[in-house]
Design a protein around this motif. Structure first.
Motif, PDB file in Angstrom:
ATOM      1  N   TRP A  72      14.603   3.397  -9.000  1.00 17.60           N
ATOM      2  CA  TRP A  72      15.163   2.682  -7.845  1.00 17.60           C
ATOM      3  C   TRP A  72      14.047   2.229  -6.897  1.00 17.60           C
ATOM      4  O   TRP A  72      14.019   1.075  -6.460  1.00 17.60           O
ATOM      5  CB  TRP A  72      16.155   3.598  -7.112  1.00 17.60           C
ATOM      6  CG  TRP A  72      16.598   3.066  -5.786  1.00 17.60           C
ATOM      7  CD1 TRP A  72      17.634   2.198  -5.543  1.00 17.60           C
ATOM      8  CD2 TRP A  72      16.004   3.343  -4.504  1.00 17.60           C
ATOM      9  NE1 TRP A  72      17.717   1.912  -4.198  1.00 17.60           N
ATOM     10  CE2 TRP A  72      16.728   2.605  -3.541  1.00 17.60           C
ATOM     11  CE3 TRP A  72      14.938   4.137  -4.079  1.00 17.60           C
ATOM     12  CZ2 TRP A  72      16.422   2.645  -2.178  1.00 17.60           C
ATOM     13  CZ3 TRP A  72      14.629   4.176  -2.724  1.00 17.60           C
ATOM     14  CH2 TRP A  72      15.373   3.438  -1.794  1.00 17.60           C
ATOM     15  N   HIS A  73      13.144   3.145  -6.575  1.00 19.42           N
ATOM     16  CA  HIS A  73      12.083   2.863  -5.595  1.00 19.42           C
ATOM     17  C   HIS A  73      11.201   1.695  -6.052  1.00 19.42           C
ATOM     18  O   HIS A  73      10.752   0.892  -5.233  1.00 19.42           O
ATOM     19  CB  HIS A  73      11.234   4.130  -5.414  1.00 19.42           C
ATOM     20  CG  HIS A  73      10.299   4.101  -4.260  1.00 19.42           C
ATOM     21  ND1 HIS A  73       8.953   3.965  -4.413  1.00 19.42           N
ATOM     22  CD2 HIS A  73      10.525   4.162  -2.917  1.00 19.42           C
ATOM     23  CE1 HIS A  73       8.371   3.965  -3.215  1.00 19.42           C
ATOM     24  NE2 HIS A  73       9.302   4.081  -2.301  1.00 19.42           N
ATOM     25  N   SER A  74      10.964   1.606  -7.356  1.00 18.49           N
ATOM     26  CA  SER A  74      10.124   0.533  -7.897  1.00 18.49           C
ATOM     27  C   SER A  74      10.758  -0.834  -7.651  1.00 18.49           C
ATOM     28  O   SER A  74      10.061  -1.812  -7.393  1.00 18.49           O
ATOM     29  CB  SER A  74       9.912   0.742  -9.403  1.00 18.49           C
ATOM     30  OG  SER A  74       9.075   1.871  -9.619  1.00 18.49           O
ATOM     31  N   HIS A 129      13.228  -1.368  -5.268  1.00 17.33           N
ATOM     32  CA  HIS A 129      13.516  -1.434  -3.826  1.00 17.33           C
ATOM     33  C   HIS A 129      12.407  -2.170  -3.064  1.00 17.33           C
ATOM     34  O   HIS A 129      12.673  -3.114  -2.310  1.00 17.33           O
ATOM     35  CB  HIS A 129      13.668   0.014  -3.348  1.00 17.33           C
ATOM     36  CG  HIS A 129      13.706   0.276  -1.891  1.00 17.33           C
ATOM     37  ND1 HIS A 129      14.764  -0.119  -1.095  1.00 17.33           N
ATOM     38  CD2 HIS A 129      12.829   0.949  -1.078  1.00 17.33           C
ATOM     39  CE1 HIS A 129      14.521   0.290   0.155  1.00 17.33           C
ATOM     40  NE2 HIS A 129      13.357   0.930   0.187  1.00 17.33           N
ATOM     41  N   HIS A 130      11.160  -1.759  -3.247  1.00 19.33           N
ATOM     42  CA  HIS A 130      10.091  -2.343  -2.431  1.00 19.33           C
ATOM     43  C   HIS A 130       9.681  -3.739  -2.899  1.00 19.33           C
ATOM     44  O   HIS A 130       9.289  -4.560  -2.069  1.00 19.33           O
ATOM     45  CB  HIS A 130       8.891  -1.401  -2.373  1.00 19.33           C
ATOM     46  CG  HIS A 130       9.123  -0.236  -1.463  1.00 19.33           C
ATOM     47  ND1 HIS A 130       9.395  -0.385  -0.118  1.00 19.33           N
ATOM     48  CD2 HIS A 130       9.161   1.094  -1.713  1.00 19.33           C
ATOM     49  CE1 HIS A 130       9.562   0.814   0.428  1.00 19.33           C
ATOM     50  NE2 HIS A 130       9.436   1.727  -0.510  1.00 19.33           N
ATOM     51  N   VAL A 131       9.785  -4.015  -4.193  1.00 20.84           N
ATOM     52  CA  VAL A 131       9.531  -5.391  -4.641  1.00 20.84           C
ATOM     53  C   VAL A 131      10.573  -6.327  -4.010  1.00 20.84           C
ATOM     54  O   VAL A 131      10.237  -7.423  -3.557  1.00 20.84           O
ATOM     55  CB  VAL A 131       9.554  -5.482  -6.183  1.00 20.84           C
ATOM     56  CG1 VAL A 131       9.530  -6.949  -6.638  1.00 20.84           C
ATOM     57  CG2 VAL A 131       8.364  -4.724  -6.779  1.00 20.84           C
ATOM     58  N   HIS A 159       0.822  -1.218   0.000  1.00 16.74           N
ATOM     59  CA  HIS A 159       0.000   0.000   0.000  1.00 16.74           C
ATOM     60  C   HIS A 159       0.860   1.275   0.000  1.00 16.74           C
ATOM     61  O   HIS A 159       0.418   2.315  -0.488  1.00 16.74           O
ATOM     62  CB  HIS A 159      -0.948   0.003   1.204  1.00 16.74           C
ATOM     63  CG  HIS A 159      -2.022  -1.042   1.131  1.00 16.74           C
ATOM     64  ND1 HIS A 159      -2.816  -1.211   0.021  1.00 16.74           N
ATOM     65  CD2 HIS A 159      -2.435  -1.973   2.031  1.00 16.74           C
ATOM     66  CE1 HIS A 159      -3.683  -2.201   0.240  1.00 16.74           C
ATOM     67  NE2 HIS A 159      -3.462  -2.683   1.453  1.00 16.74           N
ATOM     68  N   HIS A 160       2.071   1.189   0.554  1.00 13.30           N
ATOM     69  CA  HIS A 160       2.961   2.358   0.544  1.00 13.30           C
ATOM     70  C   HIS A 160       3.336   2.781  -0.873  1.00 13.30           C
ATOM     71  O   HIS A 160       3.466   3.976  -1.153  1.00 13.30           O
ATOM     72  CB  HIS A 160       4.239   2.043   1.343  1.00 13.30           C
ATOM     73  CG  HIS A 160       5.409   2.894   0.961  1.00 13.30           C
ATOM     74  ND1 HIS A 160       5.492   4.233   1.290  1.00 13.30           N
ATOM     75  CD2 HIS A 160       6.540   2.617   0.234  1.00 13.30           C
ATOM     76  CE1 HIS A 160       6.630   4.729   0.798  1.00 13.30           C
ATOM     77  NE2 HIS A 160       7.270   3.769   0.147  1.00 13.30           N
ATOM     78  N   VAL A 161       3.528   1.812  -1.754  1.00 13.49           N
ATOM     79  CA  VAL A 161       4.058   2.165  -3.077  1.00 13.49           C
ATOM     80  C   VAL A 161       3.127   3.115  -3.836  1.00 13.49           C
ATOM     81  O   VAL A 161       3.584   4.159  -4.319  1.00 13.49           O
ATOM     82  CB  VAL A 161       4.431   0.902  -3.882  1.00 13.49           C
ATOM     83  CG1 VAL A 161       4.887   1.293  -5.288  1.00 13.49           C
ATOM     84  CG2 VAL A 161       5.543   0.135  -3.165  1.00 13.49           C
ATOM     85  N   ASP A 182       4.311  12.487   5.338  1.00 11.53           N
ATOM     86  CA  ASP A 182       4.879  11.593   6.358  1.00 11.53           C
ATOM     87  C   ASP A 182       4.513  10.156   5.987  1.00 11.53           C
ATOM     88  O   ASP A 182       3.421   9.680   6.292  1.00 11.53           O
ATOM     89  CB  ASP A 182       4.292  11.974   7.723  1.00 11.53           C
ATOM     90  CG  ASP A 182       4.860  11.141   8.861  1.00 11.53           C
ATOM     91  OD1 ASP A 182       5.396  10.042   8.606  1.00 11.53           O
ATOM     92  OD2 ASP A 182       4.738  11.590  10.017  1.00 11.53           O
ATOM     93  N   GLU A 183       5.443   9.477   5.307  1.00 14.53           N
ATOM     94  CA  GLU A 183       5.100   8.158   4.757  1.00 14.53           C
ATOM     95  C   GLU A 183       4.808   7.136   5.859  1.00 14.53           C
ATOM     96  O   GLU A 183       3.971   6.249   5.674  1.00 14.53           O
ATOM     97  CB  GLU A 183       6.199   7.651   3.811  1.00 14.53           C
ATOM     98  CG  GLU A 183       7.542   7.390   4.461  1.00 14.53           C
ATOM     99  CD  GLU A 183       8.569   6.808   3.493  1.00 14.53           C
ATOM    100  OE1 GLU A 183       8.422   7.003   2.270  1.00 14.53           O
ATOM    101  OE2 GLU A 183       9.507   6.154   3.981  1.00 14.53           O
ATOM    102  N   LYS A 184       5.471   7.265   7.010  1.00 14.43           N
ATOM    103  CA  LYS A 184       5.207   6.327   8.111  1.00 14.43           C
ATOM    104  C   LYS A 184       3.794   6.518   8.647  1.00 14.43           C
ATOM    105  O   LYS A 184       3.076   5.558   8.921  1.00 14.43           O
ATOM    106  CB  LYS A 184       6.236   6.506   9.227  1.00 14.43           C
ATOM    107  CG  LYS A 184       7.627   6.036   8.853  1.00 14.43           C
ATOM    108  CD  LYS A 184       8.545   6.008  10.074  1.00 14.43           C
ATOM    109  CE  LYS A 184       9.899   5.419   9.703  1.00 14.43           C
ATOM    110  NZ  LYS A 184      10.615   6.262   8.706  1.00 14.43           N
TER     111      LYS A 184
HETATM  112 NI    NI Z   1       9.317   3.785  -0.238  1.00 14.18          NI
END
Ligand code: NI
Length: 193
Positions: free
Chosen positions: A175-177, A179-181, A84-86, A112-114
């Motif tokens: 990078w982010h794409s 990173h989370h996978v 859900h964060h992505v 604030d992503e957290k």
């Molecule tokens: Ni992230």
């Protein structure tokens, strides 16, 4: 073993623990902006963004609710929160890209992503965000694919990062794409899921 206990341990053990936690948190390494961005690096990043929804769908395929509610690392988000964060992150990125293309050096809004990841929508079935990623990335890639070399230099201002460009943004989300996978695929490897 908690970080709070580290003072009681020998420095070697603390160092090894910190190294392992960094490896779990940054499975493909931390983001590093290339000193110069070539057309090949742009294409690679846009391809990573384009491929991400399918890779994320594959990464969570067949996981039970209990597995989805497992943290990907000690103290980290659950797999469900990662999924859900992505789109939380990428919806912001898409809007920032469109602002950068339509306004002169816009200041973008951090979030604030957290705290976002603690709101109740982060407990929804992951399919909701997988569908959102499909639609969002189709829109995002339509814009990214049409960028000219001049567009990549367009500036935006991020209050926490400073002056950046669309090039910086594209490299970041390529990078982010991945990173989370990798958080999820590495957890599955470690757990034998
Ligand atoms: Ni992230």
């Amino acid at each position: 073993m908690g970080v709070g206990n580290c003072n009681a341990l020998n420095p070697q053990a603390v160092w090894m623990y910190n190294l392992r936690m960094a490896d779990l948190r940054f499975p493909i390494g931390e983001f590093i902006m290339p000193s110069s961005v070539t057309p090949q690096l742009r294409t690679a990043a846009i391809t990573a963004i384009a491929d991400m929804p399918a890779r994320m769908r594959e990464a969570v395929r067949g996981l039970s609710d209990a597995q989805l509610d497992t943290p990907y690392r000690p103290g980290g988000w659950t797999v469900r929160q990662v999924v859900h964060h992505v789109p939380d992150s990428h919806m912001n990125a898409f809007v920032r890209l469109k602002l950068a293309l339509t306004e002169a050096n816009p200041t973008v809004k951090p979030y604030d992503e957290k705290a976002f990841a603690e709101l109740s929508d982060s407990r929804l079935p992951v399919n909701v965000s997988l569908g959102l990623l499909d639609a969002l990335h189709a829109r995002w890639i339509a814009v990214l694919s049409a960028l000219t070399p001049h567009d990549f230099a367009r500036p935006l201002y991020h209050p926490e990062i400073g002056a950046i460009t669309i090039d910086y943004q594209v490299q970041t989300y390529g990078w982010h794409s991945r990173h989370h996978v990798a958080h999820i695929t590495r957890l599955r490897e470690r757990e034998g899921w």
